[in-house]
Design an enzyme around this catalytic site. Structure first.
Site, PDB file in Angstrom:
ATOM      1  N   SER A 148      37.073  50.249  49.800  1.00 58.90           N
ATOM      2  CA  SER A 148      36.803  49.064  48.309  1.00 58.90           C
ATOM      3  C   SER A 148      35.639  47.897  49.204  1.00 58.90           C
ATOM      4  CB  SER A 148      38.227  48.808  47.851  1.00 58.90           C
ATOM      5  OG  SER A 148      37.614  47.671  47.320  1.00 58.90           O
ATOM      6  N   ASP A 309      32.179  49.755  46.673  1.00 59.30           N
ATOM      7  CA  ASP A 309      32.929  50.693  45.776  1.00 59.30           C
ATOM      8  C   ASP A 309      32.651  50.257  44.358  1.00 59.30           C
ATOM      9  OD1 ASP A 309      34.836  49.027  45.664  1.00 59.30           O
ATOM     10  OD2 ASP A 309      36.641  50.785  44.949  1.00 59.30           O
ATOM     11  N   ASP A 311      34.077  47.610  42.333  1.00 57.77           N
ATOM     12  CA  ASP A 311      35.222  47.279  41.471  1.00 57.77           C
ATOM     13  C   ASP A 311      34.961  46.008  41.839  1.00 57.77           C
ATOM     14  OD1 ASP A 311      36.281  46.700  44.197  1.00 57.77           O
ATOM     15  OD2 ASP A 311      37.750  47.975  43.676  1.00 57.77           O
TER      16      ASP A 311
END
Length: 509
Positions: A148, A309, A311
């Site tokens: 992330s 990533d 998210d």
């Protein structure tokens, strides 16, 4: 696997087939006993969020061997579910980090060795596409190789269930048991990619699922596209922060009718070192420094940045003085988490930055058509519900000693409960590890109907609170703060005093 770090270290250095890079790294630190101990004193933890950590040699690092071990555990777990689960298979995606693609194929090679079908994306794609693909392909599980927003030296391995959501605690415990059964991560066997393709056990997935995914997002629009094509259309600056979202979000904004989109060129291309950004975390203001420069040049109404990533979404909007302020909360009814993760619709079962970015553009366009900015709308909410201010402060404690320090701090809050914080009486203390809420005025204790976790939350009068928890993905202690003021200035002053008090108290641990 031994708990003695020296035994684990010698097992690695004596392994004849050890990866050359791992071997060279260990040789370079062979005289640094502290560094070696940190690499080998314990196995890297696998929880409901999978595993995440620094890359490098050792059982306490993310590397080809720990990735294989986790995959072997998943393979054993799926094998017990039966033939149907193995044939339904596993979808794997990966982000732009160092070795992410390599780790994705290592996972595929281990799963394939067990006769489990694997779908691997041959394009970079954001994490929410994994959730979508698992459901679209009817797979039994999904894996995303990502860390992330963590620093460049990190990577991770996260598992999703057949519903497209991150695995539950019960499933995680079963999976962890299977991973723990793997005695030696160095000896996990895997199959060659060419053999798996020939057997039909490895299939590459391309852009076709991305197209279907973006079409689904169009169905979420609450507003018509008349705002995106207005006489004074909004101007957007977007940065993927060297991550995976460039194609999905720019293509999505275009399909939504937004034509005035400036992509930050220095941060557009995938870069595992995140060379052109101080922090790849869209929660932090420094991630937007370059974006703000471009926004001032093009007189942008909205800036959006995504975690590498894909998210989490961070957004900044112009304030009345022409400066930009980062925002977290939107006026839509939808699911969200504190760290900038949002979700609309149910065709994805996890944080979905692409959805959030496209709908945020609609929010901005809607308010501009009213002659207002998103910041104006935020102030309207404050006037109605109070001037809430929140903050997050992270303390980094690396290595074995760092774990002990974090433990000491958590013990401090449990052994010496506070009765007053920054001039405000403590009303209640919630200990999520004990599963209790204690009324500090009456002494009454009631159970909490929430999962067990090493978290302490302290509630004070006047709707103030703070929460302390060790990070599950980084060597950090995170402290969250919240206050409610009569004005923005009042709230900011209250927040500053609260932070100062709590951080000073932590120093006594």
């Amino acid at each position: 696997m031994s708990n003695d770090w020296k035994t684990n270290y010698h097992r690695w250095v004596s392994f004849a087939a050890l990866d050359t890079e791992m071997k060279d790294h260990l040789k370079s630190i062979q005289k640094d006993e502290g560094a070696l101990e940190d690499c080998f004193y314990k196995g890297i933890e696998f929880g409901t969020g999978g595993m995440r950590g620094e890359m490098g040699p050792g059982i306490n690092r993310i590397n080809v061997y720990t990735v294989r071990k986790a995959s072997e555990g998943l393979a054993r777990y799926m094998s017990e579910l039966g033939t149907e689960a193995k044939e339904s298979g596993v979808v794997i995606i990966y982000d732009t980090r160092h070795k992410s693609r390599e780790f994705a194929f290592e996972a595929a090679k281990v799963l394939g060795k067990h006769g489990i079908r694997v779908y691997v994306f041959d394009i970079l794609c954001p994490t929410p596409l994994l959730s979508f693909a698992v459901r679209q392909l009817g797979a039994s599980a999904g894996i995303v190789i990502t860390a992330s927003h963590n620093p460049p030296e990190y990577n991770g391995y996260k598992v999703y269930g057949p519903d497209g959501a991150q695995i539950t605690l019960a499933t995680a415990q079963q999976l962890m048991a299977k991973i723990d059964e793997v005695d030696d991560e160095l000896l996990v066997s895997c199959e060659d990619v060419s053999v798996l393709k020939k057997k039909g056990l490895l299939k590459m997935v391309g852009t076709e699922l991305m197209e279907v995914y973006l079409e689904q997002i169009k169905n979420l629009r609450v507003l018509s596209n008349r705002f995106s094509s207005a006489a004074d259309p909004i101007r957007i600056v977007f940065t993927p922060l060297h991550g995976t979202t460039l194609k999905a979000i720019t293509q999505g904004l275009n399909s939504f009718g937004y034509r005035y989109v400036t992509v930050v060129p220095e941060q557009a291309n995938p870069d595992p070192d995140f060379s052109a950004v101080a922090s790849p975390n869209p929660e932090e203001h420094q991630a937007f420094e370059l974006s703000i420069q471009y926004a001032k040049e093009v007189d942008a109404d909205l800036i959006m940045g995504t975690a590498p990533d894909g998210d989490r979404l961070g957004a900044a909007v112009k304030m009345q003085d022409g400066e930009f302020e980062k925002t977290k909360e939107f006026s839509f009814q939808f699911g969200y988490e504190e760290s900038n993760g949002y979700l609309l619709g149910d065709f994805v079962r996890d944080k979905n930055v692409v959805q959030a970015a496209l709908i945020m553009a609609d929010v901005c366009a809607f308010h501009k058509a009213r002659g207002k900015t998103v910041y104006d709308a935020l102030l309207e909410l404050f006037e109605t519900y109070g001037f809430h201010e929140e903050g997050l402060h992270s303390l980094t404690f690396k290595g074995k000693e760092g774990i002990h320090k974090i433990g000491n701090i958590m013990t401090l809050f449990r052994s010496r409960p506070l009765m007053e914080v920054a001039g405000k009486k403590v009303i209640a203390i919630e200990d999520y590890l004990a599963g209790t809420r204690k009324d500090m005025q009456t002494g009454a204790v009631v159970p909490l109907a929430l999962p067990t976790s090493n978290v302490i939350k302290v509630h004070m009068e006047a709707d103030s609170w703070f929460c302390v928890r060790p990070s599950g993905t980084e060597p950090k202690l995170k402290i969250y703060f919240g206050v409610k003021g009569d004005s923005m200035k009042d709230g900011q002053q209250m927040l500053a005093l609260l932070k100062q008090f709590v951080l000073s108290y932590i120093e006594t641990a």
